[in-house]
Design a protein around this motif. Structure first.
Motif, mmCIF file in Angstrom:
data_model
loop_
_atom_site.group_PDB
_atom_site.id
_atom_site.type_symbol
_atom_site.label_atom_id
_atom_site.label_comp_id
_atom_site.label_asym_id
_atom_site.label_seq_id
_atom_site.Cartn_x
_atom_site.Cartn_y
_atom_site.Cartn_z
ATOM 1 N N ASP A 139 0.800 -1.230 0.000
ATOM 2 C CA ASP A 139 0.000 0.000 0.000
ATOM 3 C C ASP A 139 0.830 1.277 0.000
ATOM 4 O O ASP A 139 0.318 2.330 -0.336
ATOM 5 N N SER A 140 2.098 1.201 0.367
ATOM 6 C CA SER A 140 2.935 2.402 0.292
ATOM 7 C C SER A 140 3.326 2.640 -1.170
ATOM 8 O O SER A 140 3.950 1.793 -1.808
ATOM 9 N N ARG B 97 0.582 -5.632 6.319
ATOM 10 C CA ARG B 97 -0.395 -4.618 6.759
ATOM 11 C C ARG B 97 -0.847 -3.798 5.566
ATOM 12 O O ARG B 97 -0.080 -3.057 4.986
ATOM 13 N N HIS C 176 -5.349 -2.361 8.169
ATOM 14 C CA HIS C 176 -3.912 -2.227 8.442
ATOM 15 C C HIS C 176 -3.470 -3.140 9.570
ATOM 16 O O HIS C 176 -2.760 -2.709 10.474
ATOM 17 N N ARG D 169 1.347 3.652 14.258
ATOM 18 C CA ARG D 169 0.793 3.569 12.906
ATOM 19 C C ARG D 169 1.468 4.585 11.975
ATOM 20 O O ARG D 169 1.825 4.265 10.850
ATOM 21 N N HIS E 72 4.908 3.439 11.238
ATOM 22 C CA HIS E 72 4.871 2.264 10.370
ATOM 23 C C HIS E 72 4.543 2.648 8.927
ATOM 24 O O HIS E 72 5.197 2.218 7.990
ATOM 25 N N ASP E 73 3.511 3.469 8.775
ATOM 26 C CA ASP E 73 3.065 3.801 7.422
ATOM 27 C C ASP E 73 3.960 4.840 6.748
ATOM 28 O O ASP E 73 4.005 4.918 5.526
ATOM 29 N N GLN F 15 8.418 2.932 6.054
ATOM 30 C CA GLN F 15 8.311 2.629 4.621
ATOM 31 C C GLN F 15 9.348 3.427 3.820
ATOM 32 O O GLN F 15 9.973 2.911 2.905
#
Lengths: 217, 359
Positions: A8-9, A54, A59, B177, B180-181, B185
């Motif tokens: 998703d990134s 995730r 998520h 979160r 993490h996101d 990344q």
């Protein structure tokens, strides 16, 4: 080899496409969630699905669930899961019933480009690639059982073997001779009451089945 | 001056409001034995009307009362409100209107105008006095008594504390979160790009520099991973305490005898506190106490989650202000749990924690 990516990134998805393409691997689709993954796999019939754990909408463990669905619906499709952390529980769930064509690696591993592509090819060929950290976790839980009888060196060999390595690779990684590795492997099987099998892949299967059995016991 | 007018209006409205309240109350009072709900509903509705009247006319807040025992007092007030309203209306209304009448005689030079002024003053003073009396009575009968007020305050504080604990937990999840996101990344992408760059470069100083940068990026990733999992283990949300503790124990350098017997799940706040209690005590046992045998037991006993962590390490651990154990004890206390540690010098150390786990 043909691959579908689910990540998703946006940044990482683009990076993975570039990485795989540079390694001569065809990326048929790059999607951002589990539903998109299942559709893309139905449409493109890839050799392997590279899946983030995730993903939207919750998520949490979408990737793990999608991998299990995929393995049930299309057992021949290899799945390589990537995650920021590896969790023993997810590994145990994934390994229950399916061990061929399955990988579970920390996302960090994509940084080591060649090794990552090796692992990906190994999984696509029906092999197994478990992150060293997963293996360490699986082994850590079992120090109270027969694995406890292994010497530290044998544990190293088993851990490296569970990553899907051949005897030659194990010998290289641990800096010992190939014959020494073979001796350790035979000792491991003897101590774990396993009959040595012919190929690396079946050997890993046997070990993982054993681990899986202990998990449920 | 406006205070007097407010008091006058309050006293005058006391009659119609009191009359309506007393009549409605009297209508349901005879059937209260068979239909207590009707009386409760009337008492609550009339109390709301009176509270509104006190707030709007006198600016007096009569605290709300939630205790069921307050209904009798409220019924008494609504019955008393009728005679009080009648007396107030008669005294203030009578003295006031008579006073106005006599005062008007001043234009004719009549000396009785002086008596009119005196009557107006009497009306003002009695209005103020009656309003004050009414207020005292309303506070006593419509509001909570001291014990109820204390109980209400305690309940409010418990709710506020629960919200604070939940907010802190939500904040940790949000940060986890976000990292993490976002950050993680981007770092993975960076490390990957550096890995590809390294592969494309010929041997030389440029490749060496990129190799260093690549290694550094990977080190930062590993460090951040440890930090983020320590902040909040995401697996706790979707697989529960058993899975999160398995992962925790598996990451330790030495074997831990982990026993988890948990049918069903506990509330998220409780699971999180339980997780951090085990994480912190395991850190103490392995890092400071040099324990060789560690046991962790987590079982659910009806509405109680019992945790026990034992080790054969050096012992001598104590709850010191500002220390890690103190923080844990506070977190446990924040949900009305109990925290007990026995750790004589030389060991063994036993930490026992009970947490409420009602569903």
């Amino acid at each position: 080899m043909r691959v579908v990516i689910a990540e998703d990134s946006v940044l990482l998805r683009a990076g993975l496409v570039k990485l795989l393409t540079s390694g001569g691997i065809e990326v048929c689709a790059a999607v951002n969630d589990a539903d998109g993954l299942l559709r893309a796999v139905d449409e493109h019939r890839p050799d392997l699905a590279l899946v983030d754990v995730r993903m939207p909408p919750t998520h949490t463990d979408e990737g793990v669930r999608a991998a299990l669905t995929l393995k049930r619906r299309r057992p021949a499709t290899a799945v390589l899961l990537l995650s920021q952390y590896v969790e023993e529980r997810y590994a145990a769930e994934l390994l229950t019933g399916h061990t061929g064509g399955l990988g579970y690696l920390l996302k960090d591993r994509v940084a080591d480009v060649d090794e990552f592509l090796d692992a990906l090819r190994r999984v696509a060929a029906g092999g197994t690639a478990l992150d060293p950290e997963v293996v360490a976790q699986l082994l850590a839980r079992r120090r109270t059982d027969p694995l406890r009888r292994l010497t530290p060196r044998e544990t190293d060999v088993l851990a490296t073997m569970a990553e899907g390595r051949s005897n030659t690779a194990i010998a290289d990684i641990l800096g010992i001779g190939r014959h020494a590795v073979e001796k350790h492997v035979n000792n491991i099987f003897a101590k774990l009451h396993l009959t040595p099998a012919d190929t690396d892949h079946r050997r890993v299967l046997a070990v993982l089945h054993y681990l899986d059995h202990v998990e449920r016991a | 001056m406006t205070g007097v007018w407010r008091a006058v209006v309050h006293v005058l409205t006391g009659l119609p409001v009191g009359l309506a309240g007393a009549v409605r109350t009297l209508l349901v009072l005879p059937v209260a034995a068979v239909r207590p709900g009707a009386l409760r509903a009337v008492a609550a509705r009339r109390t709301a009307v009176q509270r509104g009247r006190f707030a709007a006319l006198l600016g007096v807040e009569i605290p709300e009362v939630t205790a069921p025992g307050a209904m009798g007092r409220q019924v008494a007030f609504h019955l008393l409100a009728l005679p009080i309203g009648v007396i107030g209306f008669a005294v203030v209304g009578g003295a006031g209107s008579a006073g106005l009448g006599f005062t008007a005689l001043v234009v004719r030079g009549d000396v009785r105008a002086a008596a009119g002024v005196a009557l107006l003053l009497l009306a003002a003073v009695s209005a103020a006095g009656l309003a004050r009396f009414d207020t005292v009575l309303a506070r006593r009968l419509l509001g909570p008594n001291p014990a109820e007020a204390l109980a209400q305050r305690l309940a409010e504080m418990a709710r506020a504390r629960e919200q604070a604990v939940a907010a802190a937990a939500a904040e940790r999840r949000r940060i986890e979160r976000d990292l993490h996101d976002g950050t993680q990344q981007r770092l993975v992408a960076l490390a990957m790009t550096l890995g590809m760059a390294r592969g494309a470069l010929p041997d030389g100083p440029a490749r060496d520099a990129v190799t260093d940068a690549h290694q550094q990026a990977k080190d930062v990733l590993a460090e951040l991973r440890g930090f983020v999992r320590g902040l909040y283990p995401a697996v706790l949300d979707d697989r529960g305490l058993d899975a999160a503790l398995s992962g925790l124990v598996a990451r330790l350098p030495q074997p831990v005898d982990l026993h988890v017997g948990l049918p069903g799940r506990c509330p998220p706040v409780i699971e999180e506190i339980a997780y951090f209690v085990v994480a912190e005590t395991l850190t103490n046992a392995t890092r400071h106490a040099a324990a060789t045998r560690i046991g962790v037991t987590v079982v659910r006993d009806r509405d109680l989650l019992r945790l026990a962590v034992t080790d054969d390490g050096a012992g001598g651990a104590a709850v010191r202000p500002g220390g890690g154990l103190h923080g844990l004890a506070q977190r446990v206390a924040s949900v009305d749990g109990t925290f007990r540690i026995t750790s004589p010098p030389g060991g063994p150390t036993e930490v026992e924690v009970h947490l409420p786990c009602g569903s």
